[in-house]
Design an enzyme around this catalytic site. Sequence first.
Site, PDB file in Angstrom:
ATOM      1  N   ARG A  60       0.935  -1.249  -0.041  1.00 52.72           N
ATOM      2  CA  ARG A  60      -0.105  -0.045  -0.077  1.00 52.72           C
ATOM      3  C   ARG A  60       0.944   1.124  -0.141  1.00 52.72           C
ATOM      4  O   ARG A  60       0.557   2.350  -0.366  1.00 52.72           O
ATOM      5  CB  ARG A  60      -1.099  -0.075   1.299  1.00 52.72           C
ATOM      6  CG  ARG A  60      -1.722  -1.325   1.112  1.00 52.72           C
ATOM      7  CD  ARG A  60      -3.179  -1.176   2.147  1.00 52.72           C
ATOM      8  NE  ARG A  60      -2.829  -1.153   3.444  1.00 52.72           N
ATOM      9  CZ  ARG A  60      -3.588  -1.172   4.400  1.00 52.72           C
ATOM     10  NH1 ARG A  60      -4.900  -1.061   4.120  1.00 52.72           N
ATOM     11  NH2 ARG A  60      -2.955  -1.162   5.438  1.00 52.72           N
ATOM     12  N   GLU A  97       3.884  -7.450  14.325  1.00 54.40           N
ATOM     13  CA  GLU A  97       3.144  -7.846  15.583  1.00 54.40           C
ATOM     14  C   GLU A  97       2.864  -9.403  15.702  1.00 54.40           C
ATOM     15  O   GLU A  97       2.592  -9.738  16.480  1.00 54.40           O
ATOM     16  CB  GLU A  97       1.968  -6.969  15.448  1.00 54.40           C
ATOM     17  CG  GLU A  97       1.985  -5.669  15.562  1.00 54.40           C
ATOM     18  CD  GLU A  97       0.761  -5.148  15.184  1.00 54.40           C
ATOM     19  OE1 GLU A  97       0.015  -4.611  16.288  1.00 54.40           O
ATOM     20  OE2 GLU A  97       0.411  -4.781  14.036  1.00 54.40           O
TER      21      GLU A  97
END
Length: 142
Positions: A60, A97
Amino acid sequence: MSYKDFITEIPNFPIDGVNFKDISPLLANEQVFRSALVEMGDKVDAGFNRPDYWIGIDSRGYIFSSGLATYFGGGVVCARKEGKTPGQFVKKTYDLEYGTATLELQPGEGKVVIVDDVLATGGTLKATCELAETAGYEVVGS
């Protein structure tokens, strides 16, 4: 204008405990997307000359780096996911994460600004800055 109004949060995606930020509504609104690009570019210009390249982080970040390069000038360099870069490249593995990832970048030189869509822990941004410097670029902003 609050760009947060144009970002939808999807809970527990891609795994439980991680919330995905869907920027599709922001990208779909021509005026909001243009405004976001102009504000991003103006922040970059505040401290130094325009970069030679905008490094977009897969995938993105490519959208924003392309828009910034078109509007403000400079080229686009792609920091790609592992196995996607042709020719000569350097790579960096880092923690996410929810696991690890590896980015690849073709060598080059010039002033660059690192561009992505959202900032979570900062791990991807940090890894991309280190990767760009290893590849020969001078990181002047993000």
